[in-house]
Design an enzyme around this catalytic site. Sequence first.
Site, PDB file in Angstrom:
ATOM      1  N   LYS A 183       5.576  30.918  29.610  1.00 56.42           N
ATOM      2  CA  LYS A 183       4.625  29.881  29.206  1.00 56.42           C
ATOM      3  C   LYS A 183       3.167  30.332  29.381  1.00 56.42           C
ATOM      4  O   LYS A 183       2.899  31.320  30.058  1.00 56.42           O
ATOM      5  CB  LYS A 183       4.913  28.593  29.981  1.00 56.42           C
ATOM      6  CG  LYS A 183       6.323  28.030  29.703  1.00 56.42           C
ATOM      7  CD  LYS A 183       6.478  27.489  28.310  1.00 56.42           C
ATOM      8  CE  LYS A 183       7.852  27.197  27.766  1.00 56.42           C
ATOM      9  NZ  LYS A 183       8.936  26.745  28.530  1.00 56.42           N
TER      10      LYS A 183
HETATM   11  C1  LIG Z   1      10.226  25.826  28.486  1.00 56.51           C
HETATM   12  C2  LIG Z   1      10.490  24.436  28.045  1.00 56.51           C
HETATM   13  C3  LIG Z   1      11.134  23.509  28.863  1.00 56.51           C
HETATM   14  C4  LIG Z   1      11.800  23.877  30.135  1.00 56.51           C
HETATM   15  O1  LIG Z   1      10.969  24.350  31.102  1.00 56.51           O
HETATM   16  P1  LIG Z   1      11.619  24.822  32.487  1.00 56.51           P
HETATM   17  O2  LIG Z   1      10.434  24.986  33.363  1.00 56.51           O
HETATM   18  O3  LIG Z   1      12.321  26.097  32.185  1.00 56.51           O
HETATM   19  O4  LIG Z   1      12.529  23.765  32.942  1.00 56.51           O
HETATM   20  C5  LIG Z   1      11.255  22.196  28.424  1.00 56.51           C
HETATM   21  N1  LIG Z   1      10.797  21.816  27.238  1.00 56.51           N
HETATM   22  C6  LIG Z   1      10.202  22.684  26.395  1.00 56.51           C
HETATM   23  C7  LIG Z   1       9.709  22.177  25.089  1.00 56.51           C
HETATM   24  C8  LIG Z   1      10.050  24.025  26.758  1.00 56.51           C
HETATM   25  O5  LIG Z   1       9.496  24.894  25.926  1.00 56.51           O
END
Ligand SMILES: *Cc1c(COP(=O)(O)O)cnc(C)c1O
Length: 371
Positions: A183
């Site tokens: 991210k």
């Molecule tokens: C990455 C992501 C998640 C999950 O995030 P985690 O921290 O891995 O639980 C949820 N929703 C979206 C749209 C994502 O891109």
Amino acid sequence: MSRIYYTKPSITELEVKYATDAAANGWGDQCYAYIEKFERGFAKHLGTAYAIATSSCTGAMHMGLAALGVGRGDEVILADINWIATVSPVVHLGATPVLVDILPDTWCLDPEKVEAAITSRTKVIIATHIYGSLCEMDRLLEIGRRHGIPVIEDAAEALGSVYRGKRAGSIGAFGTFSFHGTKTLTTGEGGMFVTNDPALYERVLTLSNHGRARGETRQFWSERVGFKYKMSNIQAAIGCAQLERIEELVEKKRHIFALYKVALAPLASVTRMNVEHAGTTNSYWMPTLVFDQQAGLDRDALLRMFKEENIDGRVFFWPLSKLGVEGVPTDVDTPVAHSVSPRAINLPSYHDMGEVEVERVATVLTNFHDR
Ligand SMILES: *Cc1c(COP(=O)(O)O)cnc(C)c1O
């Protein structure tokens, strides 16, 4: 030829310094210091009253939905195009996901389809800002208000995106973020729950602490069964450093997208890249290409060419309804989601990518296009 990663965190001496400090000194009465600093800083950045650091976005979503009372017999509306993390908590809570179609330009919830999907059992509408693009929040909130249904935001992919002066994640009843290694801002693994609603904040705070309320004086006394989705102080230290660099991190993503936009402009088979509508700022988490339906794209062949050139490529999210997993409906009418998904890919966009790397990616696409 060096590998071009699709994502890779931007880690500087600042992150190393804070993490080292947390590892050396962040214990005893300092064991929550970075967590509290990260929560305060994140809420301030976003413009929300409250923030609770979590171990993941999935955890933040699970607690938020639980705090809104989502459970057996309830329906939760979300887009068919989503990472599975968004629907998992809905299924875990025993509720029924209702998958609706997306808009062809933002790849986010189609408000008209949302309204048509509302029943007396609808409990929540989840607006996921996919790949940094923004949902039509004004329309969704208006629909929610009219039916008395809260709209919440999965802003995991939209840190840095802005909708009519408000930051993504700060607009709905609550917002959730992910700090997974892929991210825009990372803590390795991690997430955040944000809200402006004091009562909802208190409920999630209690849930996040194994059901122990803040004012409870009895030690180890839970008022209900809760969750354990906490972020560690060391992760939060990295988060604090990343947060100090947030403008830079988002600017880099926007710069990479701008380079792609120029380099790929000659490709006639590309019908669409991430859009930025008037009144919004797109943080372009993942540059995405949707190929023309007529072009008959052989996506596997394209991804093989990327691989030969040591470049990461990834497929667009599958419609959740296509996965065939228990608890997630498969019999849904989402033609746009099913049309866009198989002819779209995500391009590499790690922060330190420059013109040279973008050119390498563009060359593969041009060669593929001209075959
Ligand atoms: C990455 C992501 C998640 C999950 O995030 P985690 O921290 O891995 O639980 C949820 N929703 C979206 C749209 C994502 O891109």
